[in-house]
Write a protein that holds these residues in place. Structure first.
Motif, PDB file in Angstrom:
ATOM      1  N   GLU A 164      -9.339  -3.401 -11.282  1.00  0.00           N
ATOM      2  CA  GLU A 164     -10.135  -2.570 -10.379  1.00  0.00           C
ATOM      3  C   GLU A 164     -11.025  -3.425  -9.474  1.00  0.00           C
ATOM      4  O   GLU A 164     -11.184  -3.124  -8.283  1.00  0.00           O
ATOM      5  CB  GLU A 164     -11.011  -1.596 -11.178  1.00  0.00           C
ATOM      6  CG  GLU A 164     -10.230  -0.542 -11.930  1.00  0.00           C
ATOM      7  CD  GLU A 164      -9.873  -0.957 -13.346  1.00  0.00           C
ATOM      8  OE1 GLU A 164      -9.648  -0.063 -14.174  1.00  0.00           O
ATOM      9  OE2 GLU A 164      -9.819  -2.179 -13.615  1.00  0.00           O
ATOM     10  N   ASN A 165     -11.590  -4.483 -10.029  1.00  0.00           N
ATOM     11  CA  ASN A 165     -12.445  -5.358  -9.224  1.00  0.00           C
ATOM     12  C   ASN A 165     -11.641  -6.070  -8.145  1.00  0.00           C
ATOM     13  O   ASN A 165     -12.102  -6.233  -7.009  1.00  0.00           O
ATOM     14  CB  ASN A 165     -13.142  -6.376 -10.112  1.00  0.00           C
ATOM     15  CG  ASN A 165     -14.248  -5.769 -10.952  1.00  0.00           C
ATOM     16  OD1 ASN A 165     -14.693  -4.653 -10.683  1.00  0.00           O
ATOM     17  ND2 ASN A 165     -14.686  -6.475 -11.969  1.00  0.00           N
ATOM     18  N   GLY A 204      -8.946  -4.955  -6.757  1.00  0.00           N
ATOM     19  CA  GLY A 204      -8.637  -3.946  -5.749  1.00  0.00           C
ATOM     20  C   GLY A 204      -9.810  -3.674  -4.819  1.00  0.00           C
ATOM     21  O   GLY A 204      -9.632  -3.534  -3.596  1.00  0.00           O
ATOM     22  N   MET A 205     -11.021  -3.604  -5.377  1.00  0.00           N
ATOM     23  CA  MET A 205     -12.196  -3.368  -4.535  1.00  0.00           C
ATOM     24  C   MET A 205     -12.476  -4.567  -3.625  1.00  0.00           C
ATOM     25  O   MET A 205     -12.946  -4.403  -2.496  1.00  0.00           O
ATOM     26  CB  MET A 205     -13.402  -3.038  -5.409  1.00  0.00           C
ATOM     27  CG  MET A 205     -13.327  -1.647  -6.020  1.00  0.00           C
ATOM     28  SD  MET A 205     -14.839  -1.137  -6.880  1.00  0.00           S
ATOM     29  CE  MET A 205     -14.743  -2.162  -8.361  1.00  0.00           C
ATOM     30  N   SER A 261      -0.917  -5.648 -10.506  1.00  0.00           N
ATOM     31  CA  SER A 261      -1.786  -4.727 -11.212  1.00  0.00           C
ATOM     32  C   SER A 261      -1.808  -3.378 -10.508  1.00  0.00           C
ATOM     33  O   SER A 261      -2.226  -3.293  -9.344  1.00  0.00           O
ATOM     34  CB  SER A 261      -3.207  -5.299 -11.290  1.00  0.00           C
ATOM     35  OG  SER A 261      -4.126  -4.322 -11.708  1.00  0.00           O
ATOM     36  N   LYS A 307      -3.777  -0.996 -11.300  1.00  0.00           N
ATOM     37  CA  LYS A 307      -5.194  -0.636 -11.146  1.00  0.00           C
ATOM     38  C   LYS A 307      -5.790  -1.276  -9.896  1.00  0.00           C
ATOM     39  O   LYS A 307      -6.608  -0.662  -9.206  1.00  0.00           O
ATOM     40  CB  LYS A 307      -5.972  -1.056 -12.385  1.00  0.00           C
ATOM     41  CG  LYS A 307      -5.630  -0.254 -13.632  1.00  0.00           C
ATOM     42  CD  LYS A 307      -6.440  -0.716 -14.834  1.00  0.00           C
ATOM     43  CE  LYS A 307      -6.106   0.115 -16.075  1.00  0.00           C
ATOM     44  NZ  LYS A 307      -6.878  -0.337 -17.261  1.00  0.00           N
ATOM     45  N   ALA A 308      -5.370  -2.500  -9.604  1.00  0.00           N
ATOM     46  CA  ALA A 308      -5.859  -3.166  -8.396  1.00  0.00           C
ATOM     47  C   ALA A 308      -5.376  -2.425  -7.151  1.00  0.00           C
ATOM     48  O   ALA A 308      -6.145  -2.189  -6.212  1.00  0.00           O
ATOM     49  CB  ALA A 308      -5.389  -4.614  -8.362  1.00  0.00           C
ATOM     50  N   ALA A 320      -7.336   0.830  -6.678  1.00  0.00           N
ATOM     51  CA  ALA A 320      -8.714   0.621  -6.247  1.00  0.00           C
ATOM     52  C   ALA A 320      -8.808   0.060  -4.837  1.00  0.00           C
ATOM     53  O   ALA A 320      -9.860   0.145  -4.200  1.00  0.00           O
ATOM     54  CB  ALA A 320      -9.432  -0.315  -7.217  1.00  0.00           C
ATOM     55  N   SER A 323      -7.525   1.202  -2.244  1.00  0.00           N
ATOM     56  CA  SER A 323      -7.618   2.298  -1.275  1.00  0.00           C
ATOM     57  C   SER A 323      -6.780   2.027  -0.030  1.00  0.00           C
ATOM     58  O   SER A 323      -7.252   2.050   1.091  1.00  0.00           O
ATOM     59  CB  SER A 323      -9.079   2.532  -0.890  1.00  0.00           C
ATOM     60  OG  SER A 323      -9.224   3.704  -0.126  1.00  0.00           O
TER      61      SER A 323
END
Length: 257
Positions: A26-27, A29-30, A54, A56-57, A60, A62
């Motif tokens: 997630e980090n 991705g952000m 990932s 999740k990446a 995140a 977007s």
């Protein structure tokens, strides 16, 4: 937030963003989303904890898919910055180092100046929990730190990347006064060339017994690397120094024989 126009191509060229051992997809991705907001696209990962790719990446990020799709993986920080000539290391705490320290606005201007001159620049960001090690900071040319409240100085990795990405974008706006002529540019040495010089010098110094006492070797190596990094050697200068070391190595070999 609405208003993204996906028909607009990303802005070309900019500093590479290097995340050292990021922990959460997630980090990452952000971070990719923050980079895309300000026209950056070269994201490099050093040993992401949960592997790559990932899902999740990507979620995140977007829809900053162009950043996620172009991610490159590296085993070491040295490898991740080997093709760069100017590297900033981000840190929130003082270091036992003589490296120059810049604020984010000044760092953005310096990055802009060097990249527009044809150099390859990058920014190192450390682990979520404890940032960069002293050795990793030692591989950078300069340090950048953020003017945050010392009572609560912690930034998450996406915030730190967002701040530097914003300063990069901001540095390209407004009228910049330029001199009518400048001195000829000499290509700076790549980090790969500089790292080879480090290792060659350290091997030669080991041979002549410079690192004494042995327990101080790590600190002595760190000091040498800091001095050599600060010098800002051009590629021909590194070649010359390697030639000097080779002559010393030959003389040592002849003396032993």
């Amino acid at each position: 937030m609405a208003g993204t126009d996906h028909s607009v191509a990303p802005i070309a060229r900019g500093p590479s963003i290097v995340l050292v051992e990021p922990q959460l997809g997630e980090n990452i991705g952000m971070v990719a989303r923050a980079m895309a907001n300000f026209g950056l696209a070269d994201l490099r990962l050093v040993n992401p904890r949960d592997g790559w790719p990932s899902d999740k990446a990507r979620a995140a990020a977007s829809r900053a898919d162009h950043v996620i799709d172009a991610v490159r993986l590296f085993d070491t920080v040295e490898a991740a910055v080997a093709d760069l000539t100017y590297v900033l290391a981000t840190t929130a705490r003082p270091r036992d180092s003589f490296k120059p320290v810049r604020g984010p606005d000044e760092a953005g201007q310096e990055l802009r100046s060097r990249i527009e001159a044809g150099q390859a620049g990058g920014i190192l960001f450390g682990r979520e929990r404890f940032g960069l090690s002293n050795e990793e900071v030692g591989l950078a040319d300069e340090i950048v730190t953020f003017p945050v409240d010392p009572a609560f100085a912690s930034l998450n990795i996406a915030q730190a990347v967002l701040l530097m990405s914003y300063e990069w974008m901001k540095s390209g706006r407004g009228e910049n006064s330029r001199p009518r002529f400048v001195a000829p540019e000499v290509a700076p040495a790549s980090k790969d060339d500089l790292h080879r010089l480090f290792h060659h010098l350290e091997d030669t110094l080991d041979e002549v017994g410079y690192f004494y006492p042995p327990e101080k070797r790590e600190v002595m190596v760190a000091n040498l690397r800091t001095m050599l990094t600060k010098a800002g050697f051009a590629e021909p200068e590194v070649r010359t120094l390697r030639g000097v070391l080779k002559s010393i190595d030959r003389a040592l070999g002849e003396h032993r024989s």
